[in-house]
Design a protein around this motif. Structure first.
Motif, short mmCIF file in Angstrom:
data_model
loop_
_atom_site.label_atom_id
_atom_site.label_comp_id
_atom_site.label_asym_id
_atom_site.label_seq_id
_atom_site.Cartn_x
_atom_site.Cartn_y
_atom_site.Cartn_z
N PHE A 5 70.33 -75.57 -65.51
CA PHE A 5 69.66 -75.27 -64.61
C PHE A 5 69.48 -73.72 -64.20
O PHE A 5 70.41 -73.26 -64.36
N ALA A 6 68.49 -73.42 -63.70
CA ALA A 6 68.17 -72.19 -63.25
C ALA A 6 67.60 -72.13 -61.84
O ALA A 6 66.92 -73.11 -61.76
N VAL A 7 67.88 -71.06 -61.32
CA VAL A 7 67.11 -70.75 -59.76
C VAL A 7 66.29 -69.52 -59.70
O VAL A 7 66.83 -68.48 -60.57
N GLY A 8 65.01 -69.54 -59.10
CA GLY A 8 64.21 -68.38 -59.03
C GLY A 8 63.26 -68.33 -57.93
O GLY A 8 63.32 -69.16 -57.28
N GLY A 29 76.69 -73.70 -59.94
CA GLY A 29 76.60 -73.50 -61.39
C GLY A 29 75.44 -73.00 -62.20
O GLY A 29 75.39 -73.82 -63.43
N ALA A 30 74.68 -72.56 -61.66
CA ALA A 30 73.39 -72.05 -62.42
C ALA A 30 73.38 -71.39 -63.65
O ALA A 30 74.56 -70.80 -63.98
N SER A 31 72.78 -71.52 -64.82
CA SER A 31 72.87 -70.88 -65.89
C SER A 31 72.14 -69.64 -65.92
O SER A 31 72.83 -68.58 -66.45
N PHE A 32 71.25 -69.20 -65.08
CA PHE A 32 70.74 -68.03 -64.88
C PHE A 32 70.05 -67.91 -63.64
O PHE A 32 69.65 -68.94 -63.17
N PHE A 33 69.51 -66.64 -63.17
CA PHE A 33 68.71 -66.61 -61.88
C PHE A 33 67.50 -65.53 -62.14
O PHE A 33 67.52 -64.91 -63.17
#
Length: 195
Positions: A5-8, A29-33
């Motif tokens: 998952f990613a967060v933005g 544990g996000a993979s990217f932001f």
């Protein structure tokens, strides 16, 4: 936990909120932001990101919704108070997801909402801080997709450990399993399952 998952956030204006949201993404544990339509001062990690998350996960800064370049099969999940949004406790999180939150004093843009595969809302009486909202969504994902013992009926913690995960054999579209797969038999000479 399976998947990623990613967060933005779209249109953020407060650096402290960005830093807190990035820190929560890193902690869970996000993979990217990512950011969308953020000002120049928002495009880097502020001091409130005490985990220095850009040292550990990529940070993408897209100028517009159209420029967003998410991985294939990644579902975009908007977090917004709309009439047709799914209440977070009733939502099944996708294995591959990017969660996007709106600005502090506004909503996700119509272009962003149109791009979302799902829109969810946290069932609160009124809007909450964007960084807090992000942490709640990520906790819910972790709780829903993580392997934890079931909650007991009475108050308190579980009485036993969670059950060990059992791996099954390969299942084909026909629904049948290959007999003897665990011994290396029932397969072709190469060891690959035979369809």
């Amino acid at each position: 936990m399976r998947g990623y998952f990613a967060v933005g956030a779209e249109g953020l204006s407060k650096r402290m909120n960005l830093g807190n949201l990035m820190r929560s993404a890193h902690a869970f544990g996000a993979s990217f932001f990512f950011t969308v339509d953020a000002g120049p001062a928002i495009r880097r990690a502020p001091r409130s990101d005490t985990s220095n998350s850009p040292d550990h996960l990529p940070l993408f800064a897209w100028d517009t919704v159209e420029m967003m370049d998410l991985p294939a099969k990644c579902q975009l999940v908007g977090v917004e108070l709309t009439d047709d949004a799914i209440d977070l406790p009733s939502f099944m999180h996708p294995l591959r997801a990017a969660y996007v939150l709106g600005p502090e004093r506004g909503s996700l843009s119509s272009a962003m909402l149109a791009r979302c595969d799902h829109v969810i809302r946290i069932p609160t009486k009124f809007c909450i801080n964007v960084a807090t909202a992000g942490a709640i969504v990520l906790y819910d994902r972790h709780r829903a997709l993580g392997r934890y013992a079931d909650r007991p009926v009475a108050s308190g913690g579980p009485k036993g450990d969670r059950a060990a995960h059992a791996h099954g054999g390969p299942i084909f579209r026909s629904g049948r399993q290959v007999p003897g797969w665990e011994r290396g038999g029932g397969a072709g000479s190469s060891g690959d399952p035979v369809e």
